[in-house]
Each structure stands twice: as structure tokens, then as C-alpha cells.
Design a protein around this motif. Sequence first.
Motif, PDB file in Angstrom:
ATOM      1  N   SER A 210      38.272  11.738  57.264  1.00  0.00           N
ATOM      2  CA  SER A 210      37.956  10.447  56.644  1.00  0.00           C
ATOM      3  C   SER A 210      36.454  10.208  56.638  1.00  0.00           C
ATOM      4  O   SER A 210      35.751  10.634  57.553  1.00  0.00           O
ATOM      5  CB  SER A 210      38.601   9.310  57.420  1.00  0.00           C
ATOM      6  N   SER A 211      36.005   9.487  55.620  1.00  0.00           N
ATOM      7  CA  SER A 211      34.588   9.149  55.519  1.00  0.00           C
ATOM      8  C   SER A 211      34.445   7.674  55.170  1.00  0.00           C
ATOM      9  O   SER A 211      35.321   7.114  54.516  1.00  0.00           O
ATOM     10  CB  SER A 211      33.923   9.947  54.409  1.00  0.00           C
ATOM     11  N   ALA A 212      33.336   7.088  55.597  1.00  0.00           N
ATOM     12  CA  ALA A 212      33.092   5.689  55.260  1.00  0.00           C
ATOM     13  C   ALA A 212      31.657   5.538  54.807  1.00  0.00           C
ATOM     14  O   ALA A 212      30.764   6.222  55.329  1.00  0.00           O
ATOM     15  CB  ALA A 212      33.324   4.810  56.487  1.00  0.00           C
ATOM     16  N   ASN A 213      31.441   4.625  53.861  1.00  0.00           N
ATOM     17  CA  ASN A 213      30.084   4.283  53.469  1.00  0.00           C
ATOM     18  C   ASN A 213      29.370   3.725  54.701  1.00  0.00           C
ATOM     19  O   ASN A 213      29.776   2.701  55.260  1.00  0.00           O
ATOM     20  CB  ASN A 213      30.174   3.223  52.360  1.00  0.00           C
ATOM     21  N   GLY A 214      28.300   4.382  55.126  1.00  0.00           N
ATOM     22  CA  GLY A 214      27.627   4.013  56.370  1.00  0.00           C
ATOM     23  C   GLY A 214      26.920   2.679  56.305  1.00  0.00           C
ATOM     24  O   GLY A 214      26.461   2.170  57.323  1.00  0.00           O
ATOM     25  N   LYS A 215      26.793   2.108  55.094  1.00  0.00           N
ATOM     26  CA  LYS A 215      26.104   0.820  54.990  1.00  0.00           C
ATOM     27  C   LYS A 215      27.101  -0.334  54.936  1.00  0.00           C
ATOM     28  O   LYS A 215      26.718  -1.478  54.768  1.00  0.00           O
ATOM     29  CB  LYS A 215      25.207   0.815  53.754  1.00  0.00           C
ATOM     30  N   SER A 216      28.378   0.006  54.991  1.00  0.00           N
ATOM     31  CA  SER A 216      29.388  -1.042  54.903  1.00  0.00           C
ATOM     32  C   SER A 216      30.090  -1.226  56.244  1.00  0.00           C
ATOM     33  O   SER A 216      30.763  -0.327  56.745  1.00  0.00           O
ATOM     34  CB  SER A 216      30.411  -0.688  53.822  1.00  0.00           C
ATOM     35  N   LEU A 217      29.895  -2.410  56.789  1.00  0.00           N
ATOM     36  CA  LEU A 217      30.500  -2.732  58.079  1.00  0.00           C
ATOM     37  C   LEU A 217      32.012  -2.548  58.041  1.00  0.00           C
ATOM     38  O   LEU A 217      32.604  -1.919  58.928  1.00  0.00           O
ATOM     39  CB  LEU A 217      30.153  -4.189  58.404  1.00  0.00           C
ATOM     40  N   VAL A 218      32.626  -3.067  56.991  1.00  0.00           N
ATOM     41  CA  VAL A 218      34.084  -3.033  56.925  1.00  0.00           C
ATOM     42  C   VAL A 218      34.586  -1.597  56.813  1.00  0.00           C
ATOM     43  O   VAL A 218      35.551  -1.202  57.471  1.00  0.00           O
ATOM     44  CB  VAL A 218      34.585  -3.902  55.749  1.00  0.00           C
ATOM     45  N   ALA A 219      33.880  -0.801  55.989  1.00  0.00           N
ATOM     46  CA  ALA A 219      34.304   0.596  55.838  1.00  0.00           C
ATOM     47  C   ALA A 219      34.209   1.331  57.176  1.00  0.00           C
ATOM     48  O   ALA A 219      35.091   2.121  57.519  1.00  0.00           O
ATOM     49  CB  ALA A 219      33.434   1.280  54.788  1.00  0.00           C
ATOM     50  N   ILE A 220      33.168   1.038  57.942  1.00  0.00           N
ATOM     51  CA  ILE A 220      33.018   1.723  59.243  1.00  0.00           C
ATOM     52  C   ILE A 220      34.147   1.288  60.181  1.00  0.00           C
ATOM     53  O   ILE A 220      34.758   2.093  60.869  1.00  0.00           O
ATOM     54  CB  ILE A 220      31.642   1.416  59.877  1.00  0.00           C
ATOM     55  N   MET A 221      34.428  -0.005  60.173  1.00  0.00           N
ATOM     56  CA  MET A 221      35.517  -0.488  61.037  1.00  0.00           C
ATOM     57  C   MET A 221      36.850   0.142  60.634  1.00  0.00           C
ATOM     58  O   MET A 221      37.692   0.453  61.471  1.00  0.00           O
ATOM     59  CB  MET A 221      35.605  -2.007  60.973  1.00  0.00           C
ATOM     60  N   ALA A 222      36.990   0.355  59.317  1.00  0.00           N
ATOM     61  CA  ALA A 222      38.263   0.904  58.835  1.00  0.00           C
ATOM     62  C   ALA A 222      38.468   2.356  59.283  1.00  0.00           C
ATOM     63  O   ALA A 222      39.571   2.866  59.222  1.00  0.00           O
ATOM     64  CB  ALA A 222      38.319   0.802  57.319  1.00  0.00           C
TER      65      ALA A 222
END
Length: 846
Positions: A210-222
Motif C-alpha cells: 500500500s502507498s499513501a500520498n505523503g502530504k495527505s494526513l488522511v491518506a497516511i492515517m489510512a
Amino acid sequence: MATTQQLQLLAPLSGVLMPLDQVPDPVFSSRVIGDGVCIDPTSQTLCAPLAGVISNLQHSGHALSITSEHGVQVLMHIGLDTVNLAGQGFTRRVEEGQQVEAGQPLIEFDADYLALNARSLLTLMLVVSGEPFSLLTPGLIAVEAGQPLLRLDACEQGADVAEQTESGPAVFSRPVSLPNPNGLHARPAAVFAQAAKAFGASIYLHKQQSSANGKSLVAIMALQTAYDDKVQVSAVGADAEAAIAVLSELLLAGCGEAVSTVFAAPASTPLAPLSQTLLRGVCASAGSAFGQVVQVAEQHLDIIETATDPRREQATLQRALGEATQALQSLGENASGQVQAEIFKAHQELLEDPSLLEQAQALIETGKSAAFAWNSATRATAELFTRLGSSLLAERALDLADVGQRVLKLILGVEDRDWVLPEQAILIAEQLTPSQTAGLDTRKVLGFATVGGGATSHVAILARALGLPAICGLPEQVLAVPAGTRVLLDADQGELHLDPELAAIERLQARRQQQQQRHQQDVQQATLAAVTRDGHHIEVTANVASLAETEQAVSLGGEGVGLLRSEFLYQQRSVAPSHEEQAATYSAIANALGPQRNLVVRTLDVGGDKPLAYVPMDSEANPFLGMRGIRLCLERPQLLREQLRAILASAGLARLHIMLPMVTQLSELRLARHMLEEEARALGLQALPKLGIMIEVPAAALLADRFAPEVDFFSIGTNDLTQYTLAMDRDHPRLASQADSFHPAVLRLIASTVQAAHAHGKWVGVCGALASETLAVPLLLGLGVDELSVSVPLIPAIKATVREALLQDCQALAEQVLNLESAEQVREALHRHQALAAVTSLVVEN
Ligand code: PEP
Ligand code: MG
């Protein structure tokens, strides 16, 4: 085209409203996560403030986010530090990915349990996608769950972190094991996203598939990370390398959370011994000066908090930002050196940071003045950076404060006060900003001393670029030293002497003059051979990492290259260099030396603490004791074979030597020799280059008599040999003074290595930092070392020191020193020898 639509957010709980500024947790009060409201709850069911999809629901059930069809993202966080409850006290009524209606129950919580077991029940509702909002009922104090609370303008396209558009090769960090006990939950995720936003590069955080946009708080939490999860950061764009460096350091340090790793342990600064006349700090820029104190106090600025016309305030902010950008651009263009120019470029980039602007704009929309909004946004972010335990981010905080002040003055129309400086000024300040430092009139300012800052801060770099002596880290009492006090700034020793005696001033001035004269003389005589007074020649070569350094080494009298750290060709890049590029670089360096000079190329010394982006490596608990140097290369023989082929392309252009790092076993040497022979044969080479090993592991030093018959030479890496002999990390901030290569244990290993090599007719060099210390030169000569490979600028001084020595004396000194007990005793003996040698050479000259 984007259309805007008005949305209402309902109160998620019943309770008492509280301004975000009063929340006793800086991550929330600073609005780093987002702006919103705080409720001290009287009900126990968290309800949806708007319709949307549950975009993230933390496993621990204490926080969730909803994303509406317009892209508005609202994060709700029940209580403070409730992540530590690991789900106890929370009952989830919805699932991640579920569509919910406004007012629908989401999470039930046991308020009594939380009150007893968590820091606070204060619950946050934050608009993390950044849309401005206002209270539907200004002045409201108590709310009922489900009551319409906020009005916000939603843009159809949403205002979440823009999709990333950077293109180019991705740079990957090494895997990091998360030290956070609860993974990247809201607080550390916000800190990470905030830090990521400071870079232009596209940034992603990866966990397994899985990967998350590092600038998005919600994506990181997800990503739902947990303690010890292995994550990697990737970045694409111009500042990708810098982003990876900062963000992986941040992850290791816990993203602002107290974690128990060696990286996060605060360096305990011993209390500076303070007397009436002497203050101690650390050297930020070498040199010394005598002058009078000028105290530089920060200019006080009056900021009015509220304003009536948000549009005018937005315009004022934009105007000030534009003017500041122009000023920084012209400062950069007129900078006297590359370093200054880069610092102002970095300041310009800070001004372009969208999250700062968003924070300030959101505050203006709530009725704050431009000055107040900008000041709050920059200060909150700078404070957060300072608290994160990362020296890199702490320095960025200083830059941010500097830029913040520049814009603030432009908003308020405050002119920079002209400093009326007396002659011979020594500036004293809590902290000097890069802007102040760059603007100094160096005809009047002789140096400066500050309470804050560090040896690697931008101010220190500027001081060095300006050639001004500087000390930082002084005790706060320095700010009370009256203006006009005469002081002696001895930056070399990190000392500030107040009202010094005349004799001390004269001593210092004499020392300075002597140092300058000596340096000029050494440089003039740099091409002379390094031969002792009794005729013993020792080769003085250079440690280099580029063609430019090699050329400089030759111009300063270097007799060859004793250590080419080949890593420079392979690090800081996302794909491996081609054979042609590698071969061309080695050949250019060999050509710069010519066929009469030695070129010792060390094969790749990466792995462990020096990862290669394009060679996947496991993260290791003890990288210095892991897959480093020759170990890694033998595990990936293709990497080594390709490098050997490229090095061999330069055979004949200089006297080529190949050196293997981190050798511990004879089998490693034999395997590498076998590969070298095969590659040379395949290229049709008649003669093999010389092959040697570094002695930097105690095992190799102790087995030197077994290695010696099978090598052409040894080169002692005292940096690693010291680290492994003394069991002290070479970069450990608190062990720096003890991890001393003058320790007799290290010296004994050097002595036995030399003996073993000479018994087999092989030569021994020293290429660790010990060889670059003039104090060590007589000792290394006395121990029988044949070559000193030193840092380029020190070549003239080391050669001159050899020319002053008498081999016989050096041998007696070495014998004496090997019997001492500690590094301190060794240093004392060497200082005594140095003083005696200086007197003797004076007598001989006269
Ligand atoms: C050493 O260890 O002394 C050495 C010269 O190698 P490096 O500093 O590159 O590890
Ligand atoms: Mg080493």
C-alpha cells in the motif's frame, strides 16, 4: 470549472465549545492538522457532522475521517492521547468505506473510562481539506449533538492535497521501522504530512503493497501503520533527495512523538562551566577576534489581532509575500557566494509553501488580521519543527522564523532598523537570522556569539562563508553582558572571554598571526617532498571523492590519491551509473594524477548506514555491524564486477591500486581477488593492478600477519577501526570526545599491523582522519607508517610537519606512547613532544 457550494457541518457531540488555541496539545492548537472546533463533551456518541464516506477509521476507534462528495474532509478525534487506550472504551458503529448520513452515530465511547485513563476528553472536529468556515452562531458556547454548527464553502473539486504532478525517477529511502508505539496515528501523521508539504517533490509513504500520498494526513492515517511496521518514503522531483533525508530522519525520530530509539534520545548538553569572565559554547566558525559587545535584540512588532475586511487582509498578505520574494531574489543574486545564494533560494521556497499560506488564509477568513494570521501560521509551524527532535527540521524552523519576520515587517510597513555599529563589533544575540547575518557590514563586525544555533546551522555556514569567527550554544547569561564590554572571541576553543587581560589579547593575536603565517608558508612549500630531517621519505596523498578534489589535491602538493571514496559515484541517485559513466569518471581522475602517481580506488563501501536507492536492502538493527562494504559487494557480485570492470578501464593512466573496505575474513579477500583476476583476463589485461585491503575491523588488524602475504598493501581506516575497537558509534553525539583514535588500544593495532606488513615487505598507509591531524604525524611516523592519506586542504600542513620531524625521535615517542593508559595521556605526551620539537627546530634554525 470548479463550482462552490455551501455546506453545513453539524455538531458531532453535545458539549462546551472551546477555541482551538486553548487545546493543550500543539499539534491541534497549531492547526497543523487543520482548522476546526473543539468540544468538551457531555454526550457519549460521536455523530457524523456531514454526509460522506468513512475515508479512515483508526483501528483503535478513537478517530475517523469523513470525505463528502464535494471532497471536504473532516477528521474527528475523540480525547487527547486516546490512541494509547488501544481501542478500550470505544465501540465502533460504522466501518471504513461505509457511506454515512449527517447525524448518523459513528462511535460510542465510555466517558468515565476515558476520563480516568486518558489525558483529556476534549474532542476535535477539524476540516483537514482546508476549506474556510465560520460559526453559524457567533459567540456560541454550548452545543447539542446534531445542531448545525459551521458553514463552509465547498468547492466541487475539493481542496485536498493536489494530485502530484512531478515526473522523473523516484528516489527511495531505506526502510524505516516505525518507532511510534501506535504507528502513524493523527499526531505523527500530521507532522509527517506537514513536513512533506515543505518540499516540492511528490512524496509517497509505502507500507508493503500500500502507498499513501505523503502530504495527505488522511491518506497516511489510512495506511493503518503500527509499531515496528517497515515503511519507505519515495520522492520524485528536484528536491527529492533532501525530502528523503529529512523525512526518513523524521520517521526515525518518531514524527514528534516521544519514542525510545537511539535517534530520539536528546543529547544531554553538559552545563557550560560559567565564570564571571569566561563563557563557553561551541565553535560555529573558526578564528578569533577582539572587540566590543553589541547586543542585537529582536525588533518589537505590534500586531493587532482582528480586522474587519478579510479581502483587504488577503490582498495585504499577497502584496507582502510578493515583496518578500523579490527581496530574497535580489539578495540571492547579489550574494557573495554560492552558499548564501542557496540559503536565500531556500527561503524563497519556504514562502511558496502552500500549507503556510493555507493556514494564514484560513485565519484571515475567521476575522484575523493579515499580520496576526501570518505570524500565527509561521510561528506554529516553526515551533513544531523545533520540537521534533530533528536537527535538520530545527534548522528549518530558524529559517522559517526569519522568513516569517521578513513578511511580517512588510505587512506592518516596518522598516528594518539600521544598526549603528561601532568599529570592532562583536554581535551577541539570542539568535541571528540568516538575513541579518548576510547583511552584516564585515568592515565593522569582527565576529558573533549566539545562544541558539548549531555548528551546522545556516548562520554558521554563512559565518564561515564570510570568514567571521562565531560561537553558538552560549549560556543565556551572555545576553546580559552590557553593550560596549570588551570581549575576546576565541571561536577555535568555543570561548568568549569578558574584559580579558591585555596579556590574553596579545597571546591570541600572536597565535592568530602565527597560524596565518604558518599556513601561507606551508602552502608555498607544498610541492616539496615530505622528508624528515634525518632523510626518511613518507608519501602524503589525498582522500578524495571527485575529480575536482583530485585536481585540487595535486595543486596543493598531493603525491597521489590514497583513498578514492568511490561511493560518491553511486550515492544520491536513483539509478545505477552506466559502465561508460563509471569508466569515464575513474579515467578522468587517473588522468589528473598521471602515470607517476598512485591512485587507490576503494571499492564500494555502502550498505548499512550508507544505503543505495537502487539496491534494495533490508533495514538492520545495527547497520554498522551489518551488510557493509565488501560483505554487501560479495553478496551482490554483479555490483562489484561492474565496478571492477569500470576501474580497470583506467589501468595504465595512473599507478592503479584497488582497495577493499571492511574486510574481516581472508575468504573475502580471496573471493574478491578471484573476481578481479577474471575481469582483468576478460578485458585482456596483462598486468593486474595492485590489490590491498583496508584495516578498519579489529579482526583484520589482529590477523594482519595472515593477510599480509596475500595483499600488496594495507591502508588503515582509523575512523572505523576506532569505532569497532572502542565499541563507540563514530557519529554518536555524546561519545564524540571519547571515540578518540589516540586511544592506546587503537594505536597498538596500528603498530602490530605495520609490523606484520613490513615483515612481508608490504607498505601501510593510514587514510582515516587520524592521518590528517598534525599532532598524530610524529606518532604515525614512529609507528612505521609509509603513507598518510589526508583531507585535501591539510596536505601542505601535514607535509610541513613531516619535514620538521626526526624519525629517531618519533620512534622513541611511539614506543613510549604505546605503553600509556588513555587517549588523554597520549595527547598530553604528543603535545609535550610538539612543544619540544618547536623549540629544537628554533635552535637548529638559529
Ligand atoms: C575509515 O574508516 O577510517 C575510513 C577512511 O573509511 P570511511 O571514513 O570512509 O568509512
Ligand atoms: Mg571506513
